[in-house]
Write a protein that holds these residues in place. Structure first.
Motif, PDB file in Angstrom:
ATOM      1  N   LYS A  58      42.969 -17.834   1.055  1.00  0.00           N
ATOM      2  CA  LYS A  58      42.672 -17.182  -0.231  1.00  0.00           C
ATOM      3  C   LYS A  58      41.351 -16.422  -0.181  1.00  0.00           C
ATOM      4  O   LYS A  58      40.574 -16.444  -1.141  1.00  0.00           O
ATOM      5  CB  LYS A  58      42.616 -18.201  -1.369  1.00  0.00           C
ATOM      6  CG  LYS A  58      43.939 -18.893  -1.642  1.00  0.00           C
ATOM      7  CD  LYS A  58      43.839 -19.787  -2.863  1.00  0.00           C
ATOM      8  CE  LYS A  58      45.130 -20.584  -3.007  1.00  0.00           C
ATOM      9  NZ  LYS A  58      45.074 -21.468  -4.173  1.00  0.00           N
ATOM     10  N   SER A  59      41.102 -15.806   0.943  1.00  0.00           N
ATOM     11  CA  SER A  59      39.843 -15.085   1.054  1.00  0.00           C
ATOM     12  C   SER A  59      40.046 -13.767   1.760  1.00  0.00           C
ATOM     13  O   SER A  59      41.059 -13.536   2.416  1.00  0.00           O
ATOM     14  CB  SER A  59      38.823 -15.916   1.807  1.00  0.00           C
ATOM     15  OG  SER A  59      39.175 -15.929   3.177  1.00  0.00           O
ATOM     16  N   CYS A  60      39.059 -12.941   1.640  1.00  0.00           N
ATOM     17  CA  CYS A  60      39.195 -11.572   2.096  1.00  0.00           C
ATOM     18  C   CYS A  60      38.081 -11.213   3.084  1.00  0.00           C
ATOM     19  O   CYS A  60      36.915 -11.556   2.853  1.00  0.00           O
ATOM     20  CB  CYS A  60      39.104 -10.670   0.869  1.00  0.00           C
ATOM     21  SG  CYS A  60      39.818  -9.066   1.086  1.00  0.00           S
ATOM     22  N   TYR A  86      43.334  -9.567   3.045  1.00  0.00           N
ATOM     23  CA  TYR A  86      43.368 -10.745   2.180  1.00  0.00           C
ATOM     24  C   TYR A  86      44.259 -11.793   2.830  1.00  0.00           C
ATOM     25  O   TYR A  86      45.473 -11.653   2.882  1.00  0.00           O
ATOM     26  CB  TYR A  86      43.909 -10.358   0.804  1.00  0.00           C
ATOM     27  CG  TYR A  86      43.781 -11.470  -0.217  1.00  0.00           C
ATOM     28  CD1 TYR A  86      42.869 -11.377  -1.270  1.00  0.00           C
ATOM     29  CD2 TYR A  86      44.565 -12.625  -0.137  1.00  0.00           C
ATOM     30  CE1 TYR A  86      42.755 -12.393  -2.202  1.00  0.00           C
ATOM     31  CE2 TYR A  86      44.440 -13.642  -1.055  1.00  0.00           C
ATOM     32  CZ  TYR A  86      43.541 -13.528  -2.092  1.00  0.00           C
ATOM     33  OH  TYR A  86      43.421 -14.538  -3.018  1.00  0.00           O
ATOM     34  N   ASN A 114      44.861  -8.263  -9.964  1.00  0.00           N
ATOM     35  CA  ASN A 114      44.051  -9.204 -10.752  1.00  0.00           C
ATOM     36  C   ASN A 114      42.855  -8.503 -11.397  1.00  0.00           C
ATOM     37  O   ASN A 114      41.740  -8.996 -11.368  1.00  0.00           O
ATOM     38  CB  ASN A 114      43.548 -10.357  -9.862  1.00  0.00           C
ATOM     39  CG  ASN A 114      43.045 -11.525 -10.693  1.00  0.00           C
ATOM     40  OD1 ASN A 114      43.436 -11.678 -11.845  1.00  0.00           O
ATOM     41  ND2 ASN A 114      42.180 -12.334 -10.093  1.00  0.00           N
ATOM     42  N   GLU A 135      46.496 -16.481  -5.805  1.00  0.00           N
ATOM     43  CA  GLU A 135      45.570 -17.499  -6.305  1.00  0.00           C
ATOM     44  C   GLU A 135      46.276 -18.550  -7.154  1.00  0.00           C
ATOM     45  O   GLU A 135      46.096 -19.746  -6.964  1.00  0.00           O
ATOM     46  CB  GLU A 135      44.434 -16.829  -7.097  1.00  0.00           C
ATOM     47  CG  GLU A 135      43.419 -16.184  -6.149  1.00  0.00           C
ATOM     48  CD  GLU A 135      42.704 -15.008  -6.768  1.00  0.00           C
ATOM     49  OE1 GLU A 135      41.884 -15.237  -7.663  1.00  0.00           O
ATOM     50  OE2 GLU A 135      42.988 -13.845  -6.355  1.00  0.00           O
ATOM     51  N   THR A 136      47.122 -18.086  -8.053  1.00  0.00           N
ATOM     52  CA  THR A 136      47.764 -19.036  -8.973  1.00  0.00           C
ATOM     53  C   THR A 136      49.165 -19.432  -8.528  1.00  0.00           C
ATOM     54  O   THR A 136      49.756 -20.355  -9.049  1.00  0.00           O
ATOM     55  CB  THR A 136      47.913 -18.387 -10.359  1.00  0.00           C
ATOM     56  OG1 THR A 136      48.799 -17.246 -10.227  1.00  0.00           O
ATOM     57  CG2 THR A 136      46.579 -17.902 -10.885  1.00  0.00           C
ATOM     58  N   TYR A 137      49.717 -18.706  -7.554  1.00  0.00           N
ATOM     59  CA  TYR A 137      51.098 -18.914  -7.111  1.00  0.00           C
ATOM     60  C   TYR A 137      52.131 -18.674  -8.213  1.00  0.00           C
ATOM     61  O   TYR A 137      53.293 -19.013  -8.075  1.00  0.00           O
ATOM     62  CB  TYR A 137      51.281 -20.303  -6.485  1.00  0.00           C
ATOM     63  CG  TYR A 137      50.481 -20.436  -5.217  1.00  0.00           C
ATOM     64  CD1 TYR A 137      50.728 -19.590  -4.130  1.00  0.00           C
ATOM     65  CD2 TYR A 137      49.469 -21.377  -5.109  1.00  0.00           C
ATOM     66  CE1 TYR A 137      49.979 -19.697  -2.971  1.00  0.00           C
ATOM     67  CE2 TYR A 137      48.720 -21.489  -3.964  1.00  0.00           C
ATOM     68  CZ  TYR A 137      48.969 -20.636  -2.892  1.00  0.00           C
ATOM     69  OH  TYR A 137      48.222 -20.727  -1.752  1.00  0.00           O
ATOM     70  N   ARG A 197      44.699  -7.160  -2.082  1.00  0.00           N
ATOM     71  CA  ARG A 197      45.189  -8.229  -2.949  1.00  0.00           C
ATOM     72  C   ARG A 197      46.625  -7.956  -3.421  1.00  0.00           C
ATOM     73  O   ARG A 197      47.463  -8.874  -3.484  1.00  0.00           O
ATOM     74  CB  ARG A 197      44.267  -8.397  -4.166  1.00  0.00           C
ATOM     75  CG  ARG A 197      44.460  -9.758  -4.803  1.00  0.00           C
ATOM     76  CD  ARG A 197      43.839  -9.871  -6.155  1.00  0.00           C
ATOM     77  NE  ARG A 197      44.088 -11.189  -6.726  1.00  0.00           N
ATOM     78  CZ  ARG A 197      45.252 -11.556  -7.263  1.00  0.00           C
ATOM     79  NH1 ARG A 197      46.273 -10.727  -7.281  1.00  0.00           N
ATOM     80  NH2 ARG A 197      45.391 -12.778  -7.774  1.00  0.00           N
ATOM     81  N   ASP A 252      51.495 -14.734  -6.971  1.00  0.00           N
ATOM     82  CA  ASP A 252      50.062 -14.465  -7.052  1.00  0.00           C
ATOM     83  C   ASP A 252      49.348 -15.336  -6.013  1.00  0.00           C
ATOM     84  O   ASP A 252      49.589 -16.542  -5.932  1.00  0.00           O
ATOM     85  CB  ASP A 252      49.561 -14.795  -8.466  1.00  0.00           C
ATOM     86  CG  ASP A 252      48.097 -14.418  -8.645  1.00  0.00           C
ATOM     87  OD1 ASP A 252      47.827 -13.442  -9.360  1.00  0.00           O
ATOM     88  OD2 ASP A 252      47.222 -15.096  -8.053  1.00  0.00           O
TER      89      ASP A 252
END
Lengths: 310, 310, 310, 310
Positions: free
Chosen positions: C50-52, C45, C149, C222-224, C209, C220
Motif C-alpha cells: 500500500k505504498s508508492c 503503487y 482518491n 486502501e479500503t478494498y 493509484r 480500492d
C-alpha cells in the motif's frame, strides 16, 4: 493560329519539348530506361485528306504498353460481345492508381472497375479467343497490324522478356482475379501474352493511323472497310475519355477534351472524332505516368484546332 | 426514327415509363418520399429553333438536389477562378460512392476528388463569394434564376429544412474537410446554404433551358448574352461526362454519351453541345441513385437523334 | 537488478530520460505544446505494501487525454452493461490510426472497432447516464475522483476549451456515427463532455493509484471496497493490452507485456495485475503518440521485475 | 467447479458440443469438408503433473492450418533473429480479415501487419533457413515433431496437394510481397512449403503437448530441455493474444483471456502460462473461422479454473 502543316506541328513540338526536363523516363525495366528523355515526335492523320503531318524524329519506335489496352479491348468485344466483356470488367472510372489491388478486394463481387487499369486489361486479354496461347497472341498482333496497315508490326522481344520476368504485381492481380473467377486458365500464359501485347512496337505515324480508324468509328481511313464495328469503336473512345490517361483522365478531359490513351513508354494515342488520329512519342513522364510533353502537344493542338468534344 | 415533336417525345416517355416499377423513390426525407413513383416528364430545348418540346406532366416541380452541384460550380469558378477551385477540389472521377468519406482520409493531401461528389460540392459551395451567408445564398439563387430565365425560381423550404435537420453525413464531411483546411468558416452556415441549393425547385422545362445555356457554351439561348464564360461552361460539361451520373457515369457515357447530371429527386440535366438542353423528372431511382426511367429516355433520345459526343 | 526503491526508480527514469530528445511534444493545441519536452516522472503503487515509490518531478500535473478512454469505459459498462456497450462498439484491435474514419465507413454495420480509438471512445462517452450534460460530466469526474482518491480532481479548463474549439475531426466522427445510429443526442454537448474528460488533470502518483485499482481487479487499494466490478476491470485491462498503446499496442505487448493506456499529453497508465499500478508522465512522444521515455521506463521496469503477463 | 479430471473435461465438452450445430465446416477444399461437423475433442496437458486429461474422440487427427503460423514463427525467429523477422513483418493486430491484401497496398512501406495473417505467415515461412526447398520443409516438420515429442508427425499429402492447387489468393499475396521486396525466391516453392506446413497432421493430445512447451516458456514439459528460447516463446504467446483468433482475437481475449491460435480445420492451440497446454479439435466454425464449440470449451475452462492472464 491553327495547325495544318508539318511546320505548324513542328513549332508545337518544339515548344512542348521544353517540358521534357520536368519529367522522368520510366525506369522499372532497363529497355524502357535507355531512351532519350528529350525525344518528342508527333503525327496527325487527317481522315479527310487521307494524309499525315508529322514532327520530330517520327521514325522513332516505341512499345505500346498501356496503349495496347484499348486496342485489345476492341478485339475482345468483337470476340465475346459487349455483355460478356462488361459482365467481367466494369465501365466506371476510378480514383485509384492503375495497378491498385485494393479495389478488387473491397468491391463485391470482385470486378476490375474498367478495362484501362491493369486488372481490367489482364481480364480483357484473358477473353481473347484462341485454341492456344500462341493463337491468341497471333490474333492480337494481326489485329493491331490491320489498324496500322502494317502486317509486319512486331513485338520487342527484349522488352517483353524483361517485363515478363518482373511482372510480380500483375501476377498478384491475376491470381487475385483467378480466386474470384474473373479470369481462368494459366496465369503464366496470360502474363506472357499480356507482356507481349504491351511490347508491340511502332512509331507515332503508325499510332496516328490506328487513331484514324477510331476517328472514323472503326473504318479503315484508306479503304473505308470496317476494321472495328462502329459501336465498339465508340465504346473504346468513351473509355479513353473517362479512364484513358490514368489518374489524370479527368484533368485531361477538361484541358484537352479528346479521347486518348497513354502508355509508360511515353506513347499517346489520341482521337478527334471524324477529324483525325494522333500519335505521340515522348518518353519523359509526369507523375501520373503520362508523357509530359506529349500532353502539352495535345493541349496546344486541341486549343488551336478546337478539337475538344465538349 | 428521330425525335422532333411532342408526340415523338411522348412515345419515348411512355416506353421509358414502363421502367419506373423497377426503381425506388429516395426515402431518406419525407418530402422526397411523397412523390408519385411513376411520374415521368421530359423537356428538350432546341437551341436552333429556340423552342421546347415536352412530354409527361411537365409542370411537375422537383428539387435540384445534386444537379445543383454543377450549377454552383459554374458560379464558384466565376467567383474564384479555375486555379483556386481546382486547387481545393480535384478533377478526377472516382469509383467510390458520392457520399464516401474514406477517400478524403486516404488521399494526401486531403482533397475531394471532384466537385460532383458531396465532399467536393460542399467545398465548392464554401467558395461562393458573399459578405454573409445570406448574400452567398442570394447570389446562388439569382444565378440559377438567370439560367432558367425565371427570377422567381425558389427554394422548397420544407425540403431544405428537412435535409438540414438530417444532414449528419454532410456535416461529417464538412468537419473532416475543416480539419484539413479544405473548407473554412461555420459548418452549420455552410450546411444551411448547401441544403437550400439542393432544394431549389423547378420543372423539367426550366431544367432544359438551363441545359440549353450549357449547350451554347454559356450563352443565353434567347439573347445570346454570356451567362457563363465559355471555358467554364466547358469545364462543367466535361465533369458531367466523367462524374455526373454518380457511380454509373462511365456506363452512361458509353450508353448515352452526353454530359448529364442527376439528383436523388429524380431530376436529370442533360446537354447536347450546340444542339439542345434536356430536363427530365422521374423520381423512381436505380441502385446508383439515377432516375431509372430518365436514363432510358436519354438513351432512346441519344440513339435516335445520334446525340453521343463520342 | 529489480526496482523496489525510489532510488532504483530514479535510476531507471534517468536512463529513460535520455530518449526524450528523440520525440516531440504534441503541438496541436497551445496548452499541450507549452510543456518541457524533457520532463519525465513516474510512480509505482505497490498494492501489497500500500505504498508508492516515485521518481522525477512527480508533482507535475498533466491532462489524461486518451487515458480517460479506459476510465470512462469502466463507468459506461457499469451504467449500461457489457452487452449494450459492446453492441455499439467492438472489441477488436485495429491496424488503423486512432482517429481514422475510413473503417467506420467500410465496416457494415458501421461500428467503431474498439473503445480505445476516438470513434469508439466518443460512442462510449455518449452512453454515460445522466439527465443532463452536466450530470453526465459530474458522474465522470466523480468516478475518476474515486479512482485516485481525490475528490478535488479537476479539469484543466484552458485545455478543454482549446480542444473544444479545434475538435473538427472528432466532430466528423460523431456526425458520421450519428448518421449510422451509433450515437444519439447533440454532438456539441458530447464534444463538450469528451474534451473535458480528456482534460482531467492529475500527477503520476494519482495515475499510479488509479492503476492500483485495476491491478486489484477493481478494488480500492486502501479500503478494498469495490470501485469497479471485477469483470469490468478485467475487460478494461484486456483492451489496454490489445489496443491501449495506439498503433504500437502489439509491439508494446511483446516488449513490455502489461496492460497500459497512453495519452498524447505524455501520460501512461499501466497495470501489473495483483502487483502494482504505474503512472508515468513524459510529454516527448514517439511517432505513434506514446511517451517515448515513458515506454522505456515501462520496458525497463517490466524486464527487471518480470512484470510481463505472457 | 474446477476442471481437473477426464470426467470434468468430458462434461465441458458435452455442453460445448451443443454449439456445433450453429457453425459450418470449412468447405473450400474437399478434404476439409469431409469431416463430421459434430466432432469435438479436447486435451489439457498439465505441466506440474506432466499428465494429460482428455475428452471426446481424442485420437481424431486434423491438419494444423493456421495454427502452424505460430509454430513456424518460433522457428523463423530462431533462424533469423527477432530484428530481422519483425523488420519484414509487423507486430500489430489488424481489424482486417486474415487474407486481406488491401492493407499491404495502403501501408507504406508495404509490410504485413503481423505474422498471424496469411501475408505475414507466408513471409515468415519464406525466412526459414535451408539450402533447398526440401531442407526448409524438413526443418519445419522436424521442429514441429520436437514440440509434440513425435518424430513421426506427418503431413497430410492429400490436403496439402488440394490446397496447393487452389491457393490463388496466397499466390496473389506472395507476388504482391515479391514486388515490394518482402519475400524473395520462387513463389511456387514457397506455396508448396506453406501448404505442407498447413497440412501437418496431429490430434488434440499432440497439440496440448505443443502448448505445454509454450506454457513452460519454451521448455520441454518432460525433459525441461529448451526447445524454444524463452524470449521467443513469449513473443509467440503475445501474438497469440493480440492476433491469434483471427478477427475475434479481441473478443476472445476479453472472454477467455489466454494465448490461443486457431485454424480453419477446427483446431485450437491454447496456452495457460506456467499451468497447461490445451489442444482442441472441433471442425464446426463460427463466422470468424474459429471452432465454435472449441471456443466454448476454452471459455468454460478459463472461467472454472480462473485461467485468464488479465
Amino acid at each position: 493560329m491553327t495547325c495544318h502543316t508539318n511546320a505548324d506541328l513542328q513549332k508545337i513540338v518544339n515548344e512542348a519539348a521544353l517540358h521534357t526536363v520536368y519529367g522522368e523516363v520510366a525506369g522499372y525495366i532497363p529497355a524502357l530506361a535507355e531512351v532519350n528523355r528529350h525525344d518528342l515526335s508527333a503525327a496527325v492523320y487527317n481522315i479527310k485528306e487521307k494524309s499525315c503531318i508529322y514532327a520530330g524524329d517520327y521514325q522513332n519506335k516505341f512499345t505500346l504498353q498501356s496503349i495496347s489496352k484499348v486496342l485489345v479491348l476492341a478485339l475482345a468485344i468483337q470476340d465475346m460481345g459487349s455483355e460478356y466483356v462488361f459482365g467481367k470488367v466494369g465501365m466506371e472510372p476510378t480514383g485509384d492508381p492503375f495497378n491498385s489491388i485494393s479495389k478488387l478486394e473491397t468491391s463485391i463481387p470482385s470486378k476490375p472497375l474498367n478495362p484501362m487499369i491493369n486488372a481490367g486489361a489482364l481480364a480483357v486479354t484473358n477473353m481473347i479467343k484462341g485454341e492456344s496461347s500462341d493463337e491468341k497472341w497471333h490474333r492480337i498482333i494481326e489485329f493491331v497490324g490491320r489498324l496500322v496497315n502494317d502486317k509486319n508490326v512486331s513485338c520487342n522481344e527484349i522488352v517483353a522478356k524483361s517485363e515478363f520476368e518482373t511482372s510480380w504485381l500483375n501476377r498478384a492481380l491475376c491470381y487475385f482475379m483467378k480466386q474470384h473467377g474473373v479470369i481462368n486458365g494459366d496465369v503464366e500464359e496470360l502474363i506472357d501474352i499480356y507482356t507481349r501485347q504491351c511490347a508491340i512496337e511502332m512509331n507515332c505515324f503508325d499510332l496516328a493511323r490506328a487513331g484514324a480508324v477510331l476517328a472514323l468509328d472503326g473504318k479503315d481511313p484508306e479503304t473505308y472497310e470496317e476494321v472495328i464495328p462502329s459501336d465498339i469503336a465508340r465504346v473504346c473512345k468513351t473509355l479513353m475519355v473517362t479512364c484513358g490517361m490514368y489518374n489524370a483522365s479527368g484533368e485531361f478531359a477538361i484541358k484537352v477534351g479528346i479521347p486518348a490513351k497513354s502508355g509508360v513508354s511515353g506513347g499517346i494515342l489520341a482521337v478527334v472524332p471524324n477529324k483525325c488520329g494522333i500519335g505521340i512519342f515522348g518518353p519523359s513522364l509526369d507523375k501520373r505516368g503520362n508523357s509530359i510533353a506529349g500532353v502539352k502537344v495535345l493541349e496546344m493542338l486541341s486549343n488551336r484546332n478546337d478539337y475538344s468534344i465538349f
